[in-house]
Motif scaffolding. Structure first.
Motif, PDB file in Angstrom:
ATOM      1  N   ASP A 106      75.196  29.757 -33.041  1.00  0.00           N
ATOM      2  CA  ASP A 106      76.484  30.117 -33.632  1.00  0.00           C
ATOM      3  C   ASP A 106      77.668  29.949 -32.686  1.00  0.00           C
ATOM      4  OD1 ASP A 106      75.030  30.753 -35.865  1.00  0.00           O
ATOM      5  OD2 ASP A 106      75.278  32.916 -35.677  1.00  0.00           O
ATOM      6  N   GLY A 107      77.416  29.491 -31.461  1.00  0.00           N
ATOM      7  CA  GLY A 107      78.494  29.319 -30.497  1.00  0.00           C
ATOM      8  C   GLY A 107      79.059  30.637 -29.990  1.00  0.00           C
ATOM      9  N   LEU A 108      78.250  31.685 -30.001  1.00  0.00           N
ATOM     10  CA  LEU A 108      78.679  32.989 -29.500  1.00  0.00           C
ATOM     11  C   LEU A 108      78.482  33.055 -27.995  1.00  0.00           C
ATOM     12  CD1 LEU A 108      76.852  35.212 -32.143  1.00  0.00           C
ATOM     13  CD2 LEU A 108      79.279  34.626 -32.119  1.00  0.00           C
ATOM     14  N   ARG A 109      79.370  33.772 -27.315  1.00  0.00           N
ATOM     15  CA  ARG A 109      79.122  34.091 -25.909  1.00  0.00           C
ATOM     16  C   ARG A 109      78.330  35.388 -25.873  1.00  0.00           C
ATOM     17  NH1 ARG A 109      84.158  34.527 -22.639  1.00  0.00           N
ATOM     18  NH2 ARG A 109      85.097  35.189 -24.580  1.00  0.00           N
ATOM     19  N   LEU A 110      77.604  35.598 -24.787  1.00  0.00           N
ATOM     20  CA  LEU A 110      76.767  36.784 -24.671  1.00  0.00           C
ATOM     21  C   LEU A 110      77.226  37.630 -23.499  1.00  0.00           C
ATOM     22  CD1 LEU A 110      74.210  38.319 -25.650  1.00  0.00           C
ATOM     23  CD2 LEU A 110      72.912  36.945 -24.007  1.00  0.00           C
ATOM     24  N   LEU A 111      77.396  38.915 -23.754  1.00  0.00           N
ATOM     25  CA  LEU A 111      77.645  39.893 -22.696  1.00  0.00           C
ATOM     26  C   LEU A 111      76.332  40.623 -22.480  1.00  0.00           C
ATOM     27  CD1 LEU A 111      79.525  41.452 -20.785  1.00  0.00           C
ATOM     28  CD2 LEU A 111      80.066  42.967 -22.735  1.00  0.00           C
ATOM     29  N   HIS A 112      75.766  40.490 -21.286  1.00  0.00           N
ATOM     30  CA  HIS A 112      74.442  41.072 -21.018  1.00  0.00           C
ATOM     31  C   HIS A 112      74.326  41.476 -19.562  1.00  0.00           C
ATOM     32  CE1 HIS A 112      72.554  37.883 -18.560  1.00  0.00           C
ATOM     33  NE2 HIS A 112      73.451  37.108 -19.160  1.00  0.00           N
ATOM     34  N   SER A 113      73.281  42.252 -19.288  1.00  0.00           N
ATOM     35  CA  SER A 113      72.908  42.563 -17.905  1.00  0.00           C
ATOM     36  C   SER A 113      71.386  42.478 -17.784  1.00  0.00           C
ATOM     37  CB  SER A 113      73.423  43.946 -17.486  1.00  0.00           C
ATOM     38  OG  SER A 113      72.885  44.951 -18.317  1.00  0.00           O
ATOM     39  N   ASP A 114      70.839  41.421 -18.346  1.00  0.00           N
ATOM     40  CA  ASP A 114      69.394  41.229 -18.414  1.00  0.00           C
ATOM     41  C   ASP A 114      69.065  39.842 -17.872  1.00  0.00           C
ATOM     42  OD1 ASP A 114      66.771  40.668 -19.222  1.00  0.00           O
ATOM     43  OD2 ASP A 114      66.983  41.743 -21.119  1.00  0.00           O
ATOM     44  N   ARG A 115      68.314  39.791 -16.810  1.00  0.00           N
ATOM     45  CA  ARG A 115      68.009  38.510 -16.158  1.00  0.00           C
ATOM     46  C   ARG A 115      67.205  37.557 -17.042  1.00  0.00           C
ATOM     47  NH1 ARG A 115      62.718  38.698 -13.761  1.00  0.00           N
ATOM     48  NH2 ARG A 115      61.871  40.799 -13.890  1.00  0.00           N
ATOM     49  N   ASP A 116      66.608  38.047 -18.109  1.00  0.00           N
ATOM     50  CA  ASP A 116      65.865  37.155 -19.007  1.00  0.00           C
ATOM     51  C   ASP A 116      66.776  36.140 -19.696  1.00  0.00           C
ATOM     52  OD1 ASP A 116      63.249  37.942 -18.548  1.00  0.00           O
ATOM     53  OD2 ASP A 116      63.345  39.557 -20.022  1.00  0.00           O
ATOM     54  N   PHE A 117      68.072  36.391 -19.719  1.00  0.00           N
ATOM     55  CA  PHE A 117      68.998  35.435 -20.334  1.00  0.00           C
ATOM     56  C   PHE A 117      69.428  34.334 -19.360  1.00  0.00           C
ATOM     57  CE2 PHE A 117      69.739  39.237 -23.040  1.00  0.00           C
ATOM     58  CZ  PHE A 117      69.344  38.675 -24.248  1.00  0.00           C
ATOM     59  N   ASP A 118      69.221  34.542 -18.083  1.00  0.00           N
ATOM     60  CA  ASP A 118      69.664  33.559 -17.083  1.00  0.00           C
ATOM     61  C   ASP A 118      69.116  32.152 -17.321  1.00  0.00           C
ATOM     62  OD1 ASP A 118      71.077  35.662 -15.982  1.00  0.00           O
ATOM     63  OD2 ASP A 118      69.727  35.915 -14.260  1.00  0.00           O
ATOM     64  N   GLU A 121      71.085  30.336 -19.939  1.00  0.00           N
ATOM     65  CA  GLU A 121      72.373  29.867 -19.425  1.00  0.00           C
ATOM     66  C   GLU A 121      72.169  28.620 -18.566  1.00  0.00           C
ATOM     67  OE1 GLU A 121      76.216  31.459 -16.862  1.00  0.00           O
ATOM     68  OE2 GLU A 121      74.410  32.689 -16.952  1.00  0.00           O
ATOM     69  N   LYS A 122      71.226  28.680 -17.665  1.00  0.00           N
ATOM     70  CA  LYS A 122      71.008  27.591 -16.702  1.00  0.00           C
ATOM     71  C   LYS A 122      70.483  26.315 -17.355  1.00  0.00           C
ATOM     72  CE  LYS A 122      68.500  26.467 -12.473  1.00  0.00           C
ATOM     73  NZ  LYS A 122      67.565  26.957 -11.451  1.00  0.00           N
ATOM     74  N   HIS A 123      69.533  26.451 -18.263  1.00  0.00           N
ATOM     75  CA  HIS A 123      68.845  25.274 -18.794  1.00  0.00           C
ATOM     76  C   HIS A 123      69.251  24.864 -20.210  1.00  0.00           C
ATOM     77  CE1 HIS A 123      66.215  25.281 -15.337  1.00  0.00           C
ATOM     78  NE2 HIS A 123      65.874  26.534 -15.581  1.00  0.00           N
ATOM     79  N   LEU A 124      69.749  25.814 -21.010  1.00  0.00           N
ATOM     80  CA  LEU A 124      70.021  25.500 -22.410  1.00  0.00           C
ATOM     81  C   LEU A 124      71.489  25.627 -22.808  1.00  0.00           C
ATOM     82  CD1 LEU A 124      66.896  27.183 -24.073  1.00  0.00           C
ATOM     83  CD2 LEU A 124      67.172  24.820 -23.301  1.00  0.00           C
ATOM     84  N   GLY A 125      72.335  26.019 -21.862  1.00  0.00           N
ATOM     85  CA  GLY A 125      73.771  26.042 -22.139  1.00  0.00           C
ATOM     86  C   GLY A 125      74.306  27.318 -22.764  1.00  0.00           C
ATOM     87  N   LEU A 126      73.562  28.409 -22.704  1.00  0.00           N
ATOM     88  CA  LEU A 126      74.068  29.680 -23.214  1.00  0.00           C
ATOM     89  C   LEU A 126      75.353  30.044 -22.469  1.00  0.00           C
ATOM     90  CD1 LEU A 126      73.648  32.282 -24.926  1.00  0.00           C
ATOM     91  CD2 LEU A 126      72.393  33.209 -22.960  1.00  0.00           C
ATOM     92  N   ARG A 127      76.363  30.393 -23.230  1.00  0.00           N
ATOM     93  CA  ARG A 127      77.632  30.812 -22.624  1.00  0.00           C
ATOM     94  C   ARG A 127      77.635  32.330 -22.512  1.00  0.00           C
ATOM     95  NH1 ARG A 127      82.546  29.247 -25.356  1.00  0.00           N
ATOM     96  NH2 ARG A 127      81.526  30.113 -27.169  1.00  0.00           N
TER      97      ARG A 127
END
Length: 138
Positions: A106-118, A121-127
């Motif tokens: 959906d093109g949403l940015r994510l506000l998180h404090s969970d390293r599982d999202f890293d 971000e690094k490999h799939l382009g999560l903003r």
């Protein structure tokens, strides 16, 4: 639009002064904050007292609501999990894979404090939200 993960909401409701919870506190009430159904469940199930549960439910119900799952998203989430696994990365939680995939879809940015999202971000382009910067509105 910014999807706020349960990792941030939990710190926020516990008054834990993390950069993400402080960013959320400073930007709450502005347009563009989103809560997902699975995130809502994760956050609300942690309250021991009815008063805290009701207050959190009221606050979260005022935000834009999104369904995190669904059949098509579940299939794409499985693909993303497999993409990361091929890179040697294993994400610990299925819910996190679904949340990251919803943001990507959906093109949403994510506000998180969970390293599982890293890895997303690094490999799939999560903003993700840079907590050192204020909300940037399109």
């Amino acid at each position: 639009m910014i999807l706020v993960d349960s990792s941030v909401w939990i710190d926020f409701f516990r008054n834990k002064p993390t950069p993400q919870a402080e960013w959320l506190d400073a930007n709450l009430g502005r347009e563009g904050l989103v809560v997902g159904d699975l995130i809502l469940a994760e956050v609300l199930q942690g309250f021991k007292e009815d008063k805290g549960f009701d207050e959190a439910r009221h606050l979260l119900s005022q935000l834009v609501q999104v369904n995190v799952g669904g059949i098509d998203l579940a299939i794409e989430a499985a693909r993303n999990h497999r993409r990361l696994r091929r890179r040697g990365v294993t994400v610990r939680g299925t819910v996190d894979v679904l949340i990251a995939t919803r943001c990507l879809a959906d093109g949403l940015r994510l506000l998180h404090s969970d390293r599982d999202f890293d890895p997303f971000e690094k490999h799939l382009g999560l903003r993700v939200v840079d907590c050192a910067r204020p909300v940037d509105r399109p």
